[in-house]
Scaffold this motif. Structure first.
Motif, mmCIF file in Angstrom:
data_model
loop_
_atom_site.group_PDB
_atom_site.id
_atom_site.type_symbol
_atom_site.label_atom_id
_atom_site.label_comp_id
_atom_site.label_asym_id
_atom_site.label_seq_id
_atom_site.Cartn_x
_atom_site.Cartn_y
_atom_site.Cartn_z
ATOM 1 N N ALA A 33 37.162 19.100 -59.690
ATOM 2 C CA ALA A 33 36.761 19.777 -58.456
ATOM 3 C C ALA A 33 37.093 21.269 -58.522
ATOM 4 O O ALA A 33 36.303 22.114 -58.080
ATOM 5 N N ALA A 34 38.259 21.607 -59.085
ATOM 6 C CA ALA A 34 38.650 23.017 -59.204
ATOM 7 C C ALA A 34 37.698 23.771 -60.130
ATOM 8 O O ALA A 34 37.368 24.939 -59.874
ATOM 9 N N LEU A 35 37.261 23.125 -61.187
ATOM 10 C CA LEU A 35 36.316 23.759 -62.105
ATOM 11 C C LEU A 35 34.966 23.977 -61.418
ATOM 12 O O LEU A 35 34.342 25.033 -61.570
ATOM 13 N N VAL A 36 34.526 22.977 -60.656
ATOM 14 C CA VAL A 36 33.282 23.111 -59.894
ATOM 15 C C VAL A 36 33.403 24.264 -58.898
ATOM 16 O O VAL A 36 32.502 25.099 -58.778
ATOM 17 N N GLN A 37 34.529 24.333 -58.200
ATOM 18 C CA GLN A 37 34.742 25.410 -57.233
ATOM 19 C C GLN A 37 34.695 26.778 -57.908
ATOM 20 O O GLN A 37 34.061 27.715 -57.404
ATOM 21 N N LYS A 38 35.352 26.899 -59.050
ATOM 22 C CA LYS A 38 35.393 28.172 -59.781
ATOM 23 C C LYS A 38 33.993 28.593 -60.216
ATOM 24 O O LYS A 38 33.597 29.752 -60.063
ATOM 25 N N LYS A 39 33.233 27.651 -60.748
ATOM 26 C CA LYS A 39 31.886 27.979 -61.217
ATOM 27 C C LYS A 39 30.946 28.270 -60.044
ATOM 28 O O LYS A 39 30.037 29.099 -60.163
ATOM 29 N N CYS A 40 31.153 27.607 -58.916
ATOM 30 C CA CYS A 40 30.360 27.921 -57.727
ATOM 31 C C CYS A 40 30.608 29.369 -57.311
ATOM 32 O O CYS A 40 29.675 30.115 -57.000
ATOM 33 N N PHE A 41 31.877 29.768 -57.324
ATOM 34 C CA PHE A 41 32.215 31.143 -56.948
ATOM 35 C C PHE A 41 31.577 32.142 -57.912
ATOM 36 O O PHE A 41 31.059 33.179 -57.493
ATOM 37 N N GLU A 42 31.602 31.818 -59.181
ATOM 38 C CA GLU A 42 30.969 32.688 -60.180
ATOM 39 C C GLU A 42 29.461 32.788 -59.958
ATOM 40 O O GLU A 42 28.830 33.784 -60.342
ATOM 41 N N ASN A 43 28.895 31.771 -59.309
ATOM 42 C CA ASN A 43 27.466 31.767 -58.982
ATOM 43 C C ASN A 43 27.207 32.193 -57.541
ATOM 44 O O ASN A 43 26.146 31.922 -56.989
ATOM 45 N N ARG A 44 28.222 32.834 -56.934
ATOM 46 C CA ARG A 44 28.117 33.438 -55.598
ATOM 47 C C ARG A 44 27.987 32.400 -54.482
ATOM 48 O O ARG A 44 27.260 32.601 -53.503
ATOM 49 N N LEU A 45 28.706 31.291 -54.619
ATOM 50 C CA LEU A 45 28.787 30.281 -53.559
ATOM 51 C C LEU A 45 30.251 30.014 -53.265
ATOM 52 O O LEU A 45 31.020 29.654 -54.173
ATOM 53 N N VAL A 46 30.659 30.183 -52.012
ATOM 54 C CA VAL A 46 32.049 29.976 -51.605
ATOM 55 C C VAL A 46 32.185 28.616 -50.917
ATOM 56 O O VAL A 46 31.565 28.375 -49.879
ATOM 57 N N ASN A 79 28.617 42.742 -54.232
ATOM 58 C CA ASN A 79 28.151 41.401 -54.557
ATOM 59 C C ASN A 79 28.067 40.560 -53.284
ATOM 60 O O ASN A 79 28.974 40.586 -52.452
ATOM 61 N N LYS A 80 26.986 39.798 -53.138
ATOM 62 C CA LYS A 80 26.791 38.959 -51.954
ATOM 63 C C LYS A 80 26.991 37.490 -52.297
ATOM 64 O O LYS A 80 26.557 37.017 -53.350
ATOM 65 N N TYR A 81 27.674 36.789 -51.387
ATOM 66 C CA TYR A 81 28.023 35.382 -51.589
ATOM 67 C C TYR A 81 27.537 34.549 -50.414
ATOM 68 O O TYR A 81 27.653 34.971 -49.254
ATOM 69 N N LEU A 82 27.037 33.358 -50.710
ATOM 70 C CA LEU A 82 26.689 32.390 -49.678
ATOM 71 C C LEU A 82 27.968 31.691 -49.231
ATOM 72 O O LEU A 82 28.663 31.083 -50.046
ATOM 73 N N ASP A 83 28.279 31.803 -47.954
ATOM 74 C CA ASP A 83 29.571 31.334 -47.440
ATOM 75 C C ASP A 83 29.440 29.951 -46.825
ATOM 76 O O ASP A 83 28.911 29.804 -45.712
ATOM 77 N N PHE A 84 29.926 28.935 -47.548
ATOM 78 C CA PHE A 84 29.950 27.565 -47.031
ATOM 79 C C PHE A 84 31.378 27.150 -46.687
ATOM 80 O O PHE A 84 31.709 25.981 -46.666
ATOM 81 N N LEU A 85 32.221 28.152 -46.412
ATOM 82 C CA LEU A 85 33.580 27.931 -45.921
ATOM 83 C C LEU A 85 33.698 28.418 -44.478
ATOM 84 O O LEU A 85 34.262 27.729 -43.623
#
Length: 451
Positions: A395-408, A48-54
């Motif tokens: 914010a934690a929910l947004v972060q979790k859903k971003c990760f599920e959509n392949r955005l870190v 799985n590939k993720y866009l890394d914004f960290l």
């Protein structure tokens, strides 16, 4: 267990949970095992590939595995040059040092010295405090609420966040905290220019009032843009006032550029927006070109140390110096920095547009590609300024859903309510647009769930 099962994210995460310290943090938010990384993308062991914004909390200024950075390290590795040198000099080190010196502001570059520290920024903070205490003969330090300076005993004492401090007794004594301008959550309940002026007035009065109870400190330390505190840029007027007052009273001013420096803000150093010259600059993260590195850059008038007054076994990281020289030369170019500003403006405008379309974003702020989006509970209580309280839960929910959509992306700020952009500075515009699409979709989804 068959071989296929062994190479799942869960397999590696379970092993990490069993054997790694409970102090680990990122795996709790991002439960995957990384296998490959290139540019602004990472790939886990399942493909799985993720866009890394960290990007290593801002460490990877040029993203993962930049070709030029890697080549500089490969060339060093295959040259039989020493890789570990303590604080002995080498041509690689000399080139790195003089690259840094050439990029300093006038008034410092001709008077600068450099202390190489242990790899973490925390050690640079501790070194700077020791330096200023030694030079001035004074014992106290002024820091600012919301600041983050590291996890060492000295650095943690200077950090605003209480979570890590409450359980650790006897941190460095003699730290006095002052209010930091934060318009949306103004410590004086004023906001805007009036809030900034109140912070300036308080700072100056406390240091000049003979009845303030605050003795003259060895140093004043601040972040020109607070990072972990929620991406809060210091107003130019405030930075200029702190510099003026510290100069008038002969107090060394330390700017912590560990996260906001090396091009992140659209300037090589974020303090440059205020056209000031500090006494001490702290740099780590991006300056090592992906490798561990931290340095203290300071005015030679403070150089009152004796031999061995600050040391560290790994302060001679030649790979970091070779890679860091590449990063400094690339990032310092005016066209590169202008591009950071352009991309940052594009991203900020998209976040401001999103803020107007939902009820759960309270504030969008930052400079360059260091941006923060503060989440609020619109149905919850309000502060003295009438703003809803920050919501770490949303914010934690947004972060979790971003990760599920392949955005870190990582959180920060009060109660962990601020989602932060710490992407590669050479991120492609289409990658920013993809981030905007994913983030917008997630935020609107969460916003609808809260209605």
């Amino acid at each position: 267990m068959d071989n296929m099962e062994k190479f799942t994210n869960q397999y590696y995460v379970d092993r990490q949970n069993d054997f790694e310290s409970s102090a680990r943090s990122y795996p709790r938010k991002f439960p995957f095992a990384l296998k490959k990384a290139k540019g602004s993308w990472v790939e886990d062991v399942e493909g799985n590939k993720y866009l890394d914004f960290l990007c290593g909390a801002g460490t990877l200024a040029l993203g993962h595995n930049d070709d030029e950075v890697n080549q500089a390290m490969v060339d060093l590795l295959t040259s039989d040059a020493p890789l570990h040198t303590l604080d002995l000099t080498t041509p690689v080190k000399d080139r790195f040092v003089h690259t840094i010196l050439s990029l300093l502001p006038e008034g410092l570059k001709e008077n600068a010295k450099i202390q190489f520290c242990s790899p973490s920024g925390t050690d640079a903070v501790d070194a700077a405090i020791k330096l200023c205490k030694t030079a001035t003969g004074r014992s106290t330090v002024i820091a600012f609420s919301g600041g983050y300076h590291g996890m060492g005993h000295g650095a943690l004492a200077l950090t605003g966040n209480l979570n890590a401090k409450n359980k650790v007794a006897n941190l460095m004594a003699g730290v006095q905290f002052m209010p930091y301008p934060y318009s949306y959550r103004c410590p004086f309940g004023l906001g805007g220019e009036m809030g900034t002026k109140a912070c300036i007035n308080y700072f100056e009065r406390m240091l000049k009032d003979p009845e303030s109870g605050i003795t003259k400190p060895a140093a004043v330390i601040l972040e020109p843009i607070q990072g972990e505190g929620g991406v809060v840029p210091a107003p130019i007027e405030f930075l200029q006032a702190v510099r003026r007052v510290t100069q008038e009273l002969d107090i060394p001013m330390i700017v912590d550029e560990i996260q906001c420096g090396i091009g992140r803000s659209g300037k090589l150093f974020a303090f440059e927006y205020a056209n000031i010259v500090p006494d001490v600059i702290l740099s780590s993260k991006a300056i090592g070109g992906t490798q561990p590195m931290s340095v203290v850059i300071y005015n030679k008038k403070l150089d009152k140390w004796t031999a061995g007054a600050h040391a560290g076994t790994f302060r001679g990281n030649q790979l970091a110096m070779a890679a860091g020289t590449v990063v400094l030369n690339r990032v310092s170019k005016p066209e590169f920095l202008n591009d950071v500003v352009k991309k940052g403006d594009h991203l900020r405008n998209a976040m401001l547009k999103l803020k107007d379309e939902v009820s759960i974003i309270g504030d969008v702020r930052g400079k360059g590609l260091m941006l923060g989006v503060e989440f609020i509970d619109p149905n919850g209580p309000k502060d003295i300024m009438g703003n809803p309280e920050p919501s770490g839960e949303i914010a934690a929910l947004v972060q979790k859903k971003c990760f599920e959509n392949r955005l870190v992306m990582e959180k920060g700020g009060r109660n962990g309510s601020v989602m932060r952009c710490l992407c590669a500075l050479n991120v492609k515009m289409e990658e920013i647009d993809l981030m905007i699409d994913i983030f917008t979709k997630v935020v609107k989804e969460v916003d609808n769930e809260r209605k």
